[in-house]
Design an enzyme around this catalytic site. Structure first.
Site, PDB file in Angstrom:
ATOM      1  N   LYS A  95       0.960  -0.981  -0.088  1.00  7.19           N
ATOM      2  CA  LYS A  95       0.015  -0.012   0.282  1.00  7.19           C
ATOM      3  C   LYS A  95       0.724   1.299  -0.104  1.00  7.19           C
ATOM      4  O   LYS A  95       1.863   1.608   0.846  1.00  7.19           O
ATOM      5  CB  LYS A  95      -0.963   0.078   1.280  1.00  7.19           C
ATOM      6  CG  LYS A  95      -1.709   1.341   1.146  1.00  7.19           C
ATOM      7  CD  LYS A  95      -2.495   1.451   2.524  1.00  7.19           C
ATOM      8  CE  LYS A  95      -3.051   2.978   2.298  1.00  7.19           C
ATOM      9  NZ  LYS A  95      -3.704   3.382   3.449  1.00  7.19           N
ATOM     10  N   GLY A 156      -8.112   9.524   9.656  1.00  4.13           N
ATOM     11  CA  GLY A 156      -8.372   9.519  11.060  1.00  4.13           C
ATOM     12  C   GLY A 156      -9.313  10.857  11.276  1.00  4.13           C
ATOM     13  O   GLY A 156      -9.924  10.927  12.545  1.00  4.13           O
ATOM     14  N   ALA A 182      -9.899   5.793   3.878  1.00  2.73           N
ATOM     15  CA  ALA A 182      -9.419   6.604   4.713  1.00  2.73           C
ATOM     16  C   ALA A 182     -10.695   7.784   4.965  1.00  2.73           C
ATOM     17  O   ALA A 182     -11.389   8.021   4.003  1.00  2.73           O
ATOM     18  CB  ALA A 182      -8.159   7.415   4.565  1.00  2.73           C
ATOM     19  N   GLY A 183     -10.737   8.110   6.127  1.00  6.31           N
ATOM     20  CA  GLY A 183     -11.666   9.156   6.761  1.00  6.31           C
ATOM     21  C   GLY A 183     -12.986   8.942   7.094  1.00  6.31           C
ATOM     22  O   GLY A 183     -13.998   9.590   7.430  1.00  6.31           O
ATOM     23  N   ALA A 204      -9.355   2.303   9.103  1.00  5.80           N
ATOM     24  CA  ALA A 204      -8.724   1.858  10.507  1.00  5.80           C
ATOM     25  C   ALA A 204      -9.381   2.403  11.604  1.00  5.80           C
ATOM     26  O   ALA A 204     -10.099   1.819  12.246  1.00  5.80           O
ATOM     27  CB  ALA A 204      -7.281   1.996  10.397  1.00  5.80           C
ATOM     28  N   THR A 205      -9.174   3.685  11.650  1.00  8.66           N
ATOM     29  CA  THR A 205      -9.905   4.570  12.703  1.00  8.66           C
ATOM     30  C   THR A 205     -11.058   4.404  13.128  1.00  8.66           C
ATOM     31  O   THR A 205     -11.446   4.162  14.482  1.00  8.66           O
ATOM     32  CB  THR A 205      -9.638   5.954  12.604  1.00  8.66           C
ATOM     33  OG1 THR A 205      -7.961   6.239  12.037  1.00  8.66           O
ATOM     34  CG2 THR A 205      -9.843   6.634  13.746  1.00  8.66           C
TER      35      THR A 205
HETATM   36  C1  LIG Z   1      -4.963   1.589   7.425  1.00 13.66           C
HETATM   37  C2  LIG Z   1      -4.176   2.392   6.883  1.00 13.66           C
HETATM   38  O1  LIG Z   1      -3.807   2.132   5.927  1.00 13.66           O
HETATM   39  C3  LIG Z   1      -4.510   3.918   7.077  1.00 13.66           C
HETATM   40  O2  LIG Z   1      -3.362   4.817   6.545  1.00 13.66           O
HETATM   41  C4  LIG Z   1      -5.723   4.480   6.162  1.00 13.66           C
HETATM   42  O3  LIG Z   1      -5.730   5.412   5.387  1.00 13.66           O
HETATM   43  C5  LIG Z   1      -6.943   4.547   7.063  1.00 13.66           C
HETATM   44  O4  LIG Z   1      -7.807   5.731   7.360  1.00 13.66           O
HETATM   45  P1  LIG Z   1      -8.471   6.093   8.530  1.00 13.66           P
HETATM   46  O5  LIG Z   1      -7.669   5.669   9.769  1.00 13.66           O
HETATM   47  O6  LIG Z   1      -9.098   7.155   8.366  1.00 13.66           O
HETATM   48  O7  LIG Z   1      -9.670   4.903   8.229  1.00 13.66           O
END
Ligand SMILES: CC(=O)[C@@H](O)[C@H](O)COP(=O)(O)O
Length: 254
Positions: A95, A156, A182-183, A204-205
């Site tokens: 990635k 995040g 993300a986001g 992730a977050t």
């Molecule tokens: C898990 C990962 O690769 C992060 O760099 C991703 O961009 C996730 O973003 P969030 O934490 O906002 O979901």
């Protein structure tokens, strides 16, 4: 759901989960299982050598590892990190994340394109994290990346999908899988990403920092499945005026 095929590998889950921010390995384990994910990102530079437990867990659960160049600011750093990851984990999947600064964590398109070109030339299967800019997404695809991963919002923030129109535009022109990355803050936003035509969602977050990560992981799993089903079910067109759901023709006059 039909599987998502990337680089000849079929993934039956269209949810990719990042491991950063989880309160403990135990919670992460449960959340990963609840999410049904088969592919998980690990930030190579952040985890370093203290990640033995995490790698063992992923192996045990049969979850494929997607090393992440998070923390890199230049193409040079990203390429070096990818090379180390390939050496350490025996995978050429990467990635690619090259961010401009720590305040926004937004991708730096110049460094990103440079790194993507070099990594593709070195035989990597590149999952490119990018802005929600259709032009950059197309350029990445032309360079030969395996998937383009436009952000919904900065990493995040939990702001959801800030520019659904751009995401739709990216999807409409892409001939490689598009992964919304993300986001995201909550499950309905993942359903929207899939309804916009994305092939998968990476987050992730929203899970790892949720009050109840396991429950939220399950919610995202269902949302991704629901969004994917809806996207392929043929949405009704939006209408300006009301229309009775039952036809009136042949109706008895009282
Ligand atoms: C898990 C990962 O690769 C992060 O760099 C991703 O961009 C996730 O973003 P969030 O934490 O906002 O979901």
């Amino acid at each position: 759901m039909e599987p998502l095929v990337i680089d000849g590998v079929a993934l039956s889950s269209r949810l990719i989960v990042g491991t950063g921010g989880a309160p403990s390995l135990e919670v992460l384990d449960e959340a990963l299982r609840a999410s049904g994910t088969e592919l998980t990102t690990v930030a190579v530079r952040r985890y370093g050598s203290g990640a033995g437990g995490l790698y063992a867990l992923l192996r045990e659960r049969g979850i494929r590892l997607l090393p992440n160049t998070a923390g890199c600011r230049t193409a040079h750093d990203a390429v070096l990190t990818a090379e180390l990851a390939r050496e350490a984990f025996g995978t050429s999947w990467i990635k690619l994340e090259v961010v401009a600064d720590d305040t926004t964590l937004l991708p730096d398109p110049v460094e990103l394109l440079d790194a993507a070109e070099r990594l593709v030339a070195e035989g990597f299967t590149v999952f490119a994290y990018t802005n929600d800019d259709p032009v950059t997404a197309l350029r990445l695809e032309q360079l030969g990346v395996a998937a383009v991963m436009p952000l919904g919002a900065p990493i995040g923030t939990g702001l959801g999908i800030l520019n659904p129109h751009n995401i739709e535009l990216i999807v409409s022109r892409a001939s490689v899988p598009v992964v919304l990355d993300a986001g995201l803050g909550t499950a309905s936003e993942a359903a929207l990403a899939m309804e916009l035509g994305c092939d998968a969602v990476l987050l992730a977050t929203a899970v790892t920092r949720a009050h109840d990560p396991v429950r939220m992981a399950a919610a995202f799993r269902h949302a991704v499945e629901a969004g994917h089903l809806a996207a392929h079910a043929g949405r009704i067109p939006r209408r300006r005026h009301a229309r009775a759901s039952s036809e009136t023709e042949g109706m008895a006059v009282l």
